[in-house]
Design a protein around this motif. Structure first.
Motif, PDB file in Angstrom:
ATOM      1  N   MET A   1      30.464  41.908  44.699  1.00  9.25           N
ATOM      2  CA  MET A   1      31.181  40.837  44.000  1.00  9.25           C
ATOM      3  C   MET A   1      30.202  39.846  43.384  1.00  9.25           C
ATOM      4  N   THR A   2      30.588  39.304  42.232  1.00  8.41           N
ATOM      5  CA  THR A   2      29.810  38.255  41.573  1.00  8.41           C
ATOM      6  C   THR A   2      30.634  36.981  41.572  1.00  8.41           C
ATOM      7  N   CYS A   3      30.027  35.898  42.001  1.00 12.93           N
ATOM      8  CA  CYS A   3      30.748  34.636  42.136  1.00 12.93           C
ATOM      9  C   CYS A   3      30.527  33.757  40.913  1.00 12.93           C
ATOM     10  N   CYS A   4      31.595  33.239  40.349  1.00 12.23           N
ATOM     11  CA  CYS A   4      31.513  32.322  39.213  1.00 12.23           C
ATOM     12  C   CYS A   4      30.987  30.977  39.691  1.00 12.23           C
ATOM     13  N   LEU A   5      30.055  30.398  38.931  1.00 11.30           N
ATOM     14  CA  LEU A   5      29.446  29.130  39.322  1.00 11.30           C
ATOM     15  C   LEU A   5      30.116  27.925  38.669  1.00 11.30           C
ATOM     16  N   ASN A   6      31.206  28.142  37.965  1.00 11.66           N
ATOM     17  CA  ASN A   6      31.981  27.027  37.427  1.00 11.66           C
ATOM     18  C   ASN A   6      32.686  26.337  38.588  1.00 11.66           C
ATOM     19  N   PRO A   7      32.341  25.085  38.902  1.00 14.17           N
ATOM     20  CA  PRO A   7      32.917  24.430  40.087  1.00 14.17           C
ATOM     21  C   PRO A   7      34.425  24.216  39.991  1.00 14.17           C
ATOM     22  N   ASP A   8      34.975  24.329  38.788  1.00 13.18           N
ATOM     23  CA  ASP A   8      36.412  24.136  38.616  1.00 13.18           C
ATOM     24  C   ASP A   8      37.192  25.444  38.648  1.00 13.18           C
ATOM     25  N   CYS A   9      36.472  26.557  38.756  1.00 14.87           N
ATOM     26  CA  CYS A   9      37.135  27.862  38.746  1.00 14.87           C
ATOM     27  C   CYS A   9      37.958  28.031  40.018  1.00 14.87           C
ATOM     28  N   GLN A  10      39.230  28.421  39.850  1.00 15.90           N
ATOM     29  CA  GLN A  10      40.116  28.550  40.993  1.00 15.90           C
ATOM     30  C   GLN A  10      39.991  29.900  41.691  1.00 15.90           C
ATOM     31  N   GLN A  11      39.545  30.922  40.953  1.00 11.95           N
ATOM     32  CA  GLN A  11      39.356  32.250  41.526  1.00 11.95           C
ATOM     33  C   GLN A  11      37.977  32.766  41.121  1.00 11.95           C
ATOM     34  N   PRO A  12      36.929  32.310  41.793  1.00 12.27           N
ATOM     35  CA  PRO A  12      35.558  32.594  41.343  1.00 12.27           C
ATOM     36  C   PRO A  12      35.053  34.004  41.635  1.00 12.27           C
ATOM     37  N   GLN A  13      35.738  34.768  42.469  1.00 16.96           N
ATOM     38  CA  GLN A  13      35.256  36.091  42.823  1.00 16.96           C
ATOM     39  C   GLN A  13      35.549  37.096  41.711  1.00 16.96           C
ATOM     40  N   ASN A  14      34.519  37.857  41.315  1.00 19.63           N
ATOM     41  CA  ASN A  14      34.652  38.853  40.261  1.00 19.63           C
ATOM     42  C   ASN A  14      33.946  40.137  40.668  1.00 19.63           C
ATOM     43  N   ALA A  15      34.359  41.242  40.055  1.00 21.05           N
ATOM     44  CA  ALA A  15      33.695  42.513  40.310  1.00 21.05           C
ATOM     45  C   ALA A  15      32.290  42.493  39.736  1.00 21.05           C
ATOM     46  N   ASP A  16      31.400  43.338  40.242  1.00 23.02           N
ATOM     47  CA  ASP A  16      29.995  43.329  39.836  1.00 23.02           C
ATOM     48  C   ASP A  16      29.793  43.694  38.379  1.00 23.02           C
ATOM     49  N   ASP A  17      30.678  44.487  37.811  1.00 25.82           N
ATOM     50  CA  ASP A  17      30.482  44.951  36.436  1.00 25.82           C
ATOM     51  C   ASP A  17      31.104  44.036  35.391  1.00 25.82           C
ATOM     52  N   VAL A  18      31.562  42.844  35.808  1.00 31.13           N
ATOM     53  CA  VAL A  18      32.197  41.899  34.878  1.00 31.13           C
ATOM     54  C   VAL A  18      31.159  40.923  34.347  1.00 31.13           C
ATOM     55  N   GLU A  19      31.154  40.683  33.027  1.00 26.58           N
ATOM     56  CA  GLU A  19      30.187  39.784  32.420  1.00 26.58           C
ATOM     57  C   GLU A  19      30.697  38.354  32.355  1.00 26.58           C
ATOM     58  N   PHE A  20      31.991  38.187  32.150  1.00 27.86           N
ATOM     59  CA  PHE A  20      32.598  36.870  32.075  1.00 27.86           C
ATOM     60  C   PHE A  20      33.687  36.763  33.144  1.00 27.86           C
ATOM     61  N   CYS A  21      33.789  35.585  33.743  1.00 25.64           N
ATOM     62  CA  CYS A  21      34.754  35.362  34.823  1.00 25.64           C
ATOM     63  C   CYS A  21      36.171  35.658  34.335  1.00 25.64           C
ATOM     64  N   LEU A  22      36.892  36.473  35.082  1.00 29.63           N
ATOM     65  CA  LEU A  22      38.248  36.838  34.698  1.00 29.63           C
ATOM     66  C   LEU A  22      39.217  35.676  34.849  1.00 29.63           C
ATOM     67  N   SER A  23      38.830  34.671  35.620  1.00 23.68           N
ATOM     68  CA  SER A  23      39.711  33.533  35.856  1.00 23.68           C
ATOM     69  C   SER A  23      39.526  32.414  34.844  1.00 23.68           C
ATOM     70  N   CYS A  24      38.252  32.030  34.579  1.00 26.32           N
ATOM     71  CA  CYS A  24      38.008  30.869  33.712  1.00 26.32           C
ATOM     72  C   CYS A  24      37.229  31.208  32.446  1.00 26.32           C
ATOM     73  N   GLY A  25      36.699  32.426  32.331  1.00 26.78           N
ATOM     74  CA  GLY A  25      35.984  32.825  31.129  1.00 26.78           C
ATOM     75  C   GLY A  25      34.518  32.429  31.081  1.00 26.78           C
ATOM     76  N   THR A  26      34.001  31.800  32.128  1.00 27.73           N
ATOM     77  CA  THR A  26      32.594  31.388  32.168  1.00 27.73           C
ATOM     78  C   THR A  26      31.686  32.616  32.280  1.00 27.73           C
ATOM     79  N   LYS A  27      30.554  32.599  31.551  1.00 30.25           N
ATOM     80  CA  LYS A  27      29.597  33.695  31.658  1.00 30.25           C
ATOM     81  C   LYS A  27      29.027  33.713  33.070  1.00 30.25           C
ATOM     82  N   LEU A  28      29.009  34.853  33.692  1.00 31.60           N
ATOM     83  CA  LEU A  28      28.593  34.972  35.087  1.00 31.60           C
ATOM     84  C   LEU A  28      27.083  35.087  35.212  1.00 31.60           C
ATOM     85  N   THR A  29      26.557  34.512  36.258  1.00 24.65           N
ATOM     86  CA  THR A  29      25.137  34.613  36.594  1.00 24.65           C
ATOM     87  C   THR A  29      25.002  35.526  37.801  1.00 24.65           C
TER      88      THR A  29
END
Length: 690
Positions: A1-29
């Motif tokens: 899992m890749t965690c979104c670093l946007n502090p306002d993201c309500q669902q920060p957990q994403n699959a490893d192959d995702v480039e942008f957060c599925l919840s808030c659209g922030t580019k994942l690090t």
């Protein structure tokens, strides 16, 4: 899992192959800073989120990452929030590697947010233990006091007040069952000025004493109050503010215990009562004072509930916290028969950078006594006792002089190229100049109004350069002691200064995360190297004038080109804790670095690779010095020793063990025959080979 670093993201957990957060659209690090794999959020507050992460550079070891992204309106409030967050990084660094305080691993900026990486402590907080197992019996309260008081003594001895001791900020570490004190985000430096002037009104309601909440003042006694309030809550499971009667001005915790058919032995009760006095002057003045009474109290057994009619009796075994389940009784059983209280069982604290923001004359000890002013006349010189035999190994060194003019920690030393003159500086804000051959104090230089962190003498022996917590670099005429000029531009403490081998350039590193290059003769600033992720601890200039090297709180070593002013490389696979010192060999091909991780690394600068590791120190390596031929190295450590190394073979040649506290600074003459060391024992020692 890749965690979104946007502090306002309500669902920060994403699959490893995702480039942008599925919840808030922030580019994942995927890897923060190229090494930290953020797994999931584990907490959130007004300043941002706290994450659990894996450090890929440390065998995927777990760590905690605090993200600073405050939801605060107004410039002043934001500046205060930034200051508090940066303060936590500094406090964790200053408190060194105490085994019961989380170590600071890194501090950096990424995508306009600040991040602090610290050691992960696996275990439950005392609040979680209370929730799972019920109220603490007296035996466990004794263990809490015996476990936390030595840590508080250590913290207060370093002139820091925690200011937020609660059951949530004490963790029982899983692997050894020891208590660990966490969350130094609101810690405050202890000084006469800081403790008597209004400050930030901060702390947790019920646990913070009245002086802290009303005016922002804080003392060692304030932390002692908070620890006492923590004990009350653990015994009663009632908020501390509900255990106090404001009309009568007294605590009701004894009545609450009696209502539940429980009690506590009188010696422990009296200690808690004194810890919780309203007036600061009536409380224990220091953790050491509480520990003294606690040792006496521990000689008597605790009270536990009798199985007959709920009456109280004394027993050496704590077998029940209340008429509760067997699980609760098991959880409340002491892992040891009786806690012991003494001095903290740790090595000397890391003092590679003992940052004290107030003038040394204003610093107070934990008991409140002011240190004496440093003498300005000639200081006494004592010879090393011949029977001590402080040297081990083949290199036979002996202590020529012990110079005792400083009134506080010595944090910087320098020796002229010809070995005739020594300079030393420290937390007493003064610089002292000594005659090496006789040990005579020649003069005291005053001008800095905060502690001295670093010193360097020009190759011709004419100019002395000093860097200080007052953000300035000062140039002195060494022979006369006259101030030549003050260099300004840094916005934080100046932690390192170095002069080029031709005597033309001066480099300075600072906690403002910049390195500045100056013309030594004119004082003109030539350029500034910025963009560093961490506070700079040390700088070095290559003898050929091609490179500048910096090391700092971000654990990294960076090389800069003096021709293009651009970064050349960051050395890979380096230290996993702060880089305290760097030095370049005369051939310009070899770099040596020393770190808080207790190791020294020898690098091939051309290849950018580690040639060998020098291990042996038991604590932070604070300073290193190299002989003029590049074959010999001396290192000073918080383990109180100086170690002598053969750089050609990487072998240990000997150890010097006369200092009784951390060695913060070392300097060598070019011929490698004289060595100078400065220590937290307030002494400067001059060593001679042969």
């Amino acid at each position: 899992m890749t965690c979104c670093l946007n502090p306002d993201c309500q669902q920060p957990q994403n699959a490893d192959d995702v480039e942008f957060c599925l919840s808030c659209g922030t580019k994942l690090t995927v890897l923060l800073r190229g090494r930290y794999r953020v797994m999931r959020p584990i907490g959130q507050g007004g300043f941002g989120r706290t994450y659990l992460a894996l450090d890929d550079d440390r065998l995927k070891a777990r760590c905690v990452i605090k993200q600073f992204s405050p939801q605060i309106q107004g410039t002043k409030s934001l500046e205060k929030a930034v200051k508090l967050f940066e303060q936590e990084a500094v406090r964790l660094y200053e408190l060194g590697e105490h085994p019961q305080i989380p170590a600071l691993l890194a501090y950096f900026e990424h995508d306009k947010r600040l991040y602090l990486v610290q050691q992960f402590i696996e275990g439950n907080t005392l609040l979680q233990e209370l929730s799972q197992n019920g109220v603490f019996i007296e035996q466990r309260i004794r263990e809490v006091l015996a476990g936390i008081l030595p840590i508080l003594k250590f913290v207060h001895d370093h002139q820091v007040i925690h200011r937020d001791i609660t059951p949530s900020n004490i963790i029982r570490r899983k692997f050894d069952n020891k208590l660990v004190l966490i969350d130094f985000g609101v810690a405050k430096l202890l000084s006469v000025e800081a403790s008597n002037q209004p400050g930030t009104k901060i702390g947790t309601e019920g646990y913070a004493p009245i002086e802290q909440l009303r005016s922002g003042k804080a003392y060692p006694a304030s932390d002692i109050y908070s620890l006492g309030a923590t004990c009350l809550f653990l015994m009663t499971q009632v908020k501390p503010e509900d255990l106090y009667d404001p009309l009568e001005g007294r605590w009701l915790w004894r009545e609450r215990l009696r209502e539940k058919g429980r009690a506590i032995s009188e010696p422990i009760a009296q200690i808690l009562d004194k810890m919780l006095k309203d007036l600061v002057s009536e409380r224990y003045p220091s953790a050491a004072a509480v520990m003294k009474d606690l040792r006496t109290a521990l000689s008597s057994p605790p009270l536990v509930a009798s199985s007959i009619g709920g009456a109280m009796r004394s027993s050496g075994v704590a077998n029940a916290s209340s008429p509760s389940s067997s699980a609760s009784r098991s959880a409340n059983r002491s892992p040891v028969s009786q806690p012991s209280v003494g001095q903290p069982s740790v090595g000397q604290p890391n003092l590679s950078r003992p940052n004290v923001s107030q003038p040394g004359a204003n610093q107070v000890h934990a008991a409140g006594a002011l240190p004496s002013k440093p003498p300005v006349s000639r200081a006494p010189v004592s010879k090393a006792p011949l029977s001590r035999q402080p040297v081990s190994g083949s290199q036979q060194w002996h202590c020529l002089h012990t110079l005792t003019g400083h009134s506080r920690w010595v944090t910087a030393v320098a020796i002229s190229a010809d070995g005739s003159t020594i300079a030393s500086g420290g937390l007493d804000d003064s610089i002292k100049v000594w005659d090496r051959s006789t040990g005579e104090l020649l003069r005291t230089l005053t001008g800095h109004h905060k502690p001295i962190n670093c010193l360097s003498i020009s190759p011709d022996g004419q100019t002395l350069v000093s860097g200080s917590d007052d953000d300035t670099v000062r140039l002195w005429h060494l022979a006369s002691g006259n101030l030549l000029r003050s260099l300004t531009g840094h916005t934080r403490d100046v932690s390192s200064v170095v002069i080029s081998t031709d005597g033309q350039l001066l480099a300075s590193g600072s906690e403002d995360r910049t390195v500045r290059l100056w013309n030594l003769a004119t004082g003109e600033m030539l350029r500034a190297f910025s963009g560093l992720a961490g506070m700079v601890r040390s700088v070095a200039l290559s003898p050929n004038g091609q490179f500048l090297v910096s090391g700092g709180l971000d654990n990294q070593i960076k090389l800069w080109s003096l021709k293009t002013n651009e970064p050349v490389r960051t050395l890979p696979n380096g230290h996993f804790n702060s880089v305290n010192a760097v030095v370049i060999a005369p051939d310009g091909k070899t770099l040596v670095s020393a770190s808080k991780d207790k190791t020294i690394k020898v690098w091939d600068l051309t290849a950018g690779a580690v040639v060998r590791n020098l291990a042996g120190h038991m604590d932070s390596v604070n300073a290193i010095a190299m002989s003029g031929d590049g074959k010999f190295l001396a290192s000073g450590s918080s383990d109180t020793t100086i170690r002598l190394w053969n750089l050609e073979t990487g072998t240990l040649s000997g150890s010097l063990t006369e200092h009784i506290s951390a060695v913060n600074a070392v300097a060598l003459t070019a011929d490698g025959k004289f060595l100078v060391s400065g220590s937290s024992d307030s002494k400067v020692k001059v060593w001679q080979l042969g």
